[in-house]
Design an enzyme around this catalytic site. Sequence first.
Site, PDB file in Angstrom:
ATOM      1  N   LYS A  65      34.622  36.982  47.070  1.00 11.51           N
ATOM      2  CA  LYS A  65      33.919  36.261  46.000  1.00 11.51           C
ATOM      3  C   LYS A  65      32.596  35.732  46.533  1.00 11.51           C
ATOM      4  O   LYS A  65      32.498  35.346  47.705  1.00 11.51           O
ATOM      5  CB  LYS A  65      34.819  35.122  45.508  1.00 11.51           C
ATOM      6  CG  LYS A  65      34.324  34.379  44.273  1.00 11.51           C
ATOM      7  CD  LYS A  65      35.353  33.343  43.811  1.00 11.51           C
ATOM      8  CE  LYS A  65      34.879  32.552  42.606  1.00 11.51           C
ATOM      9  NZ  LYS A  65      35.897  31.567  42.140  1.00 11.51           N
ATOM     10  N   SER A 140      37.034  31.569  37.242  1.00 12.94           N
ATOM     11  CA  SER A 140      35.723  32.023  37.658  1.00 12.94           C
ATOM     12  C   SER A 140      35.744  33.247  38.569  1.00 12.94           C
ATOM     13  O   SER A 140      34.718  33.907  38.705  1.00 12.94           O
ATOM     14  CB  SER A 140      34.990  30.891  38.376  1.00 12.94           C
ATOM     15  OG  SER A 140      35.676  30.543  39.568  1.00 12.94           O
ATOM     16  N   SER A 164      40.983  29.333  38.745  1.00 10.76           N
ATOM     17  CA  SER A 164      40.050  30.454  38.889  1.00 10.76           C
ATOM     18  C   SER A 164      40.566  31.686  39.609  1.00 10.76           C
ATOM     19  O   SER A 164      39.902  32.717  39.583  1.00 10.76           O
ATOM     20  CB  SER A 164      38.783  29.982  39.589  1.00 10.76           C
ATOM     21  OG  SER A 164      37.918  29.435  38.652  1.00 10.76           O
TER      22      SER A 164
HETATM   23  N1  GLN Z   1      37.818  27.179  34.592  1.00 12.85           N
HETATM   24  C1  GLN Z   1      37.903  25.965  35.321  1.00 12.85           C
HETATM   25  C2  GLN Z   1      36.554  25.307  35.326  1.00 12.85           C
HETATM   26  O1  GLN Z   1      35.730  25.744  34.632  1.00 12.85           O
HETATM   27  C3  GLN Z   1      38.384  26.225  36.714  1.00 12.85           C
HETATM   28  C4  GLN Z   1      37.370  26.880  37.534  1.00 12.85           C
HETATM   29  C5  GLN Z   1      37.830  27.105  38.940  1.00 12.85           C
HETATM   30  O2  GLN Z   1      39.016  27.080  39.240  1.00 12.85           O
HETATM   31  N2  GLN Z   1      36.864  27.288  39.814  1.00 12.85           N
HETATM   32  O3  GLN Z   1      36.317  24.377  36.008  1.00 12.85           O
END
Ligand code: GLN
Length: 476
Positions: A65, A140, A164
């Site tokens: 990532k 994400s 995410s």
């Molecule tokens: N979707 C969640 C957020 O927007 C979690 C994102 C993540 O785990 N990095 O914060």
Amino acid sequence: MNLFDLTANEILKKIQCSELKPSALKAAIIERNSLVNPKTNAFIRTPDAVTILNTDGDVLPVGIKDNICIKGHLTTCGSRILDGFRPPYDACVVEKLRGAGNVIFGGLNMDEFAFGSSCETSFYGPSRNPWDLSRVPGGSSGGSAAAVAAGQVVWALGSDTGGSIRQPASFCGIVGLKPTYGRVSRYGLIAFGSSLDQIGPLTKDVTDCALLLNVIGGFDPRDSTSMDVAVPDYTQALTKDVKGLRIGIPKEYFIDGIQPEVLTAVNKAIEVLKGQGALIVPLSLPHTEYAVATYYIVATAEASSNLARFDGVEFGLRAMPSVPRKSSLLDMYEETRAQGFGNEAKRRIMLGTYVLSSGYYEAYYLRAQKVRTLIKQDFDKAFNECDVIISPTSPTTSFKIGEKMDDPIAMYLSDIFTIPANLAGIPAISIPCGFDSASLPIGLQFMAKPFAEETVLRAAYAYEQATPWHERRAVL
Ligand code: GLN
């Protein structure tokens, strides 16, 4: 079967008995990428261009990532503000992967700074779901999940602050694990919410997940929250035996508003596990309803302070105001941040700054930390009664690109079942448990107490081996 469809475990076996040459695998992966990356946009940058530091023993193409540092290679967090940033060191997990025979492919797409659930907030354009290119891969770590599901890498790393890893794994029909907070070193992970972030595997099946966790887990003195707890061989947990395992069903995770096909699939999964001898324990996690609100205070507070370092001085982009007279240092900071951050990042910086500001700190941040403790205590109590908790990973399957972009609250609610595990610091896995009527994958989540990764893997493996879902591949 195509080479790019194989799991890491299958590949290692084939290489051991000389049925497969690492060079053939690498060629197949590079060809696959040139064919499908234009469709998925899983990699921000041409993947073969970032293949680095191969040695002869390196076999398994692993995707990283874009928020995990790779020495000397662009690492941008999906943001314009880190344009041009090349870290001077490798993240701990990258060091470990290099030492374990992986070929590193960097630059997997993500929501900007991991803010999002759809991969649409990336400055480099959205990734698309390999099962349906008009839909999001989740986020994400959307690029990581899409790349594994599309055979662009054998396995990948993502990061999980509120879901995410698990939500994109669920949307893309693969396995994703968020380890216990402290299990995997965060050294070299560009921070979002430092008390919530964990790096974890995204893989084609549970066996690969255990294998990859074996590589990346362990104590690292460079991360002060890393825990000195021995790393077992996680593959030992893959026994197919769940006889007597107590599976908790929290009523707060089986509610109205869940897509009916998701609920049906998860209920069927519970029946499968029951059939295998697991014991079902109905239970309650009463503070669940406060988890999303609590998370969006704690996570944005930490994000706003972590992102303060991006100001045009040390990292990535530097923008000067266009009016020549306006050229103080402060103006440079402002211009860089105005141009460098996207809308979601700006929204989170403002929210986080607000909840930390004097006069509001007690009402929001401090209160949220107290509620976080209550959520953690819910889990502590639950794990007196059961070994593992089961739930849907996400209330829905993948949604259309653009569908939730103008509605941040709808987007935030996509993480309603994944956020609590981050607030409590516990391990949680998502595995495929079926498909909806639009042929989109459905995800099943298991959670267990801190450092009980073996328990979630054990339950996940027993279910996986009794069902066909992990064998399906997206056709591209
Ligand atoms: N979707 C969640 C957020 O927007 C979690 C994102 C993540 O785990 N990095 O914060």
